[in-house]
Design a protein around this motif. Sequence first.
Motif, PDB file in Angstrom:
ATOM      1  N   CYS A  98      54.492 104.370   6.516  1.00  0.00           N
ATOM      2  CA  CYS A  98      53.639 105.226   5.687  1.00  0.00           C
ATOM      3  C   CYS A  98      54.407 105.650   4.436  1.00  0.00           C
ATOM      4  O   CYS A  98      55.619 105.835   4.480  1.00  0.00           O
ATOM      5  CB  CYS A  98      53.227 106.480   6.452  1.00  0.00           C
ATOM      6  SG  CYS A  98      52.069 106.165   7.777  1.00  0.00           S
ATOM      7  N   LYS A 107      58.320 106.631   5.128  1.00  0.00           N
ATOM      8  CA  LYS A 107      58.760 107.672   6.067  1.00  0.00           C
ATOM      9  C   LYS A 107      59.912 107.177   6.948  1.00  0.00           C
ATOM     10  O   LYS A 107      60.300 106.016   6.898  1.00  0.00           O
ATOM     11  CB  LYS A 107      57.567 108.104   6.924  1.00  0.00           C
ATOM     12  CG  LYS A 107      56.505 108.875   6.133  1.00  0.00           C
ATOM     13  CD  LYS A 107      55.433 109.406   7.065  1.00  0.00           C
ATOM     14  CE  LYS A 107      54.386 110.200   6.298  1.00  0.00           C
ATOM     15  NZ  LYS A 107      53.337 110.713   7.218  1.00  0.00           N
ATOM     16  N   CYS A 110      53.690 108.237  13.097  1.00  0.00           N
ATOM     17  CA  CYS A 110      54.078 109.569  12.607  1.00  0.00           C
ATOM     18  C   CYS A 110      53.163 110.665  13.128  1.00  0.00           C
ATOM     19  O   CYS A 110      53.483 111.850  13.020  1.00  0.00           O
ATOM     20  CB  CYS A 110      54.219 109.596  11.084  1.00  0.00           C
ATOM     21  SG  CYS A 110      52.814 109.015  10.162  1.00  0.00           S
ATOM     22  N   CYS A 140      58.195 104.954  10.231  1.00  0.00           N
ATOM     23  CA  CYS A 140      57.023 104.090  10.079  1.00  0.00           C
ATOM     24  C   CYS A 140      56.931 103.683   8.612  1.00  0.00           C
ATOM     25  O   CYS A 140      57.749 104.101   7.799  1.00  0.00           O
ATOM     26  CB  CYS A 140      55.753 104.817  10.508  1.00  0.00           C
ATOM     27  SG  CYS A 140      55.404 106.277   9.523  1.00  0.00           S
ATOM     28  N   CYS A 184      49.264 108.809   7.040  1.00  0.00           N
ATOM     29  CA  CYS A 184      49.801 108.905   8.395  1.00  0.00           C
ATOM     30  C   CYS A 184      49.241 107.790   9.256  1.00  0.00           C
ATOM     31  O   CYS A 184      48.252 107.148   8.899  1.00  0.00           O
ATOM     32  CB  CYS A 184      49.525 110.272   8.992  1.00  0.00           C
ATOM     33  SG  CYS A 184      47.889 110.900   8.672  1.00  0.00           S
ATOM     34  N   CYS A 185      49.939 107.541  10.359  1.00  0.00           N
ATOM     35  CA  CYS A 185      49.579 106.434  11.243  1.00  0.00           C
ATOM     36  C   CYS A 185      49.906 106.868  12.671  1.00  0.00           C
ATOM     37  O   CYS A 185      50.461 107.947  12.890  1.00  0.00           O
ATOM     38  CB  CYS A 185      50.374 105.193  10.856  1.00  0.00           C
ATOM     39  SG  CYS A 185      52.123 105.316  11.267  1.00  0.00           S
TER      40      CYS A 185
HETATM   41 ZN    ZN Z   1      53.179 106.759   9.719  1.00  0.00          ZN
END
Ligand code: ZN
Length: 464
Positions: free
Chosen positions: A25, A20, A41, A23, A37-38
């Motif tokens: 991900c 992404k 994001c 990040c 996702c993290c």
């Molecule tokens: Zn992320």
Amino acid sequence: MSYKMSVGLEIHAELLSKTKIFCSCENKFGGKENTRCCPVCMGFPGTLPVLNKKAVELCIMAGLALNCEISESFSMARKNYFYPDLPKAYQISQSENPICKNGYLDTKYGRVGILNIHIEEDAGKLIHRNNETLIDYNRCGVPLIEIVTAPDMHSKEHVNEFLQSLKKLLKSIAVSDCNMQEGSLRCDVNVSMQKEGDNTPGERCEYKNINTFKGAVNAVEYEIKRQSEILNFGGKVERETRRWDDITKESTILRKKENMADYHYFEEPDIPTVKISPETLLKIKQKMPETSEQKKQRYMKEFSLCEYDAELLSQNNSNLFEEAVKNGALPKDTANLILGDISKLVNEGKKLTFGGDKLAKLLCLQDKKIINKTIAKQVLEIMFESGEDPEKIVQNNNLAEITDAGIIEEIVLKTLSENQKAVLEYNQGKKQAFSFLLGKAMEKSNKKANVHLLKEALQNNLKK
Ligand code: ZN
Ligand code: MN
């Protein structure tokens, strides 16, 4: 009263980077909800974005392919608006200082100016079901480029042509897969009308997030009619955002358009200004892949293909084509096979399981007259099933063309004795009986006989 219509587009294309935009991900379509996702994001407070270098590179590549000036430095900006699938309540985008500007794309209906290309993050996805709305954050932070055109398109045909050309271009340089079903390419359409000969452009209406080209063209057509009617009755077109419904083929008002000021753009404090050095730019230029248009021109020049074939091959199966030619296949024959039988089998849902080396071998077997055209088709079908080497297929299935005069003579004699009636008819002057007998003899050889030799033997025997 006659009016001139102008269309400008804003196209969002998801970039083909592995991760992404801010990040690490994975950047991939689909999958189980909320598994890619993290905290970054998902916009948790206290997290910091780190700009993905690859996303910047892909934006520069799009800019180069669209004849843009590339900025020596750029910055990111916060675009503030609340939306449930935008958890930070602002989108990190670009405003004053985009990566690319002042480009163009030529189409057969004329040149379309590219005002700017900038990078930004995608939002998540809302899933409405029954009486609840769920949010999937997997798409949050997927890198996008937004391509903003000048209002240079004056017919729906031009809009369609521009979108098709742009898609081809972005796909060919692997900036985006432009898969519209998966939402990788979406466009906002701005339409305005002005009296013929009038210099002040009319107020524009915007359609957001149309995800088929047909939808974009339909919306333009509808909007021309809607605005003409308003103007013809002495009314004024108001600036607004409308929603296109591709099922009812109608549009409805969403909201009166917000001004740029409503977004309260300001420079993103968490991402420093980025410099693009001449060395970096040069490196990107050097590794730019050929665009589909360049490829098409090269196929016409280098391989003497006609424009139609070159166009199709430059978009699909170009690797297969070039690998086969590199392995010694004749370009014209290779093109015919790929655009004919191979495309047909692929369209029927068969999976291509072999490369250009094997394809070259198949064409070579045919060229050397080891197999005839009918058998080549059979071998091709087996190759699709097993991915096996065509030479082995011919050997294992005993498919080589029959050219032995003795065997051919034998086939012909048998055919004649089994089809006495046709022979009689032929001798009475009914010439069509010949093709019937030829067909029968070919069948007897399991379609493997050399057709010229078979014809000759048949003629000789009928004369007797
Ligand atoms: Zn992320
Ligand atoms: Mn945007």
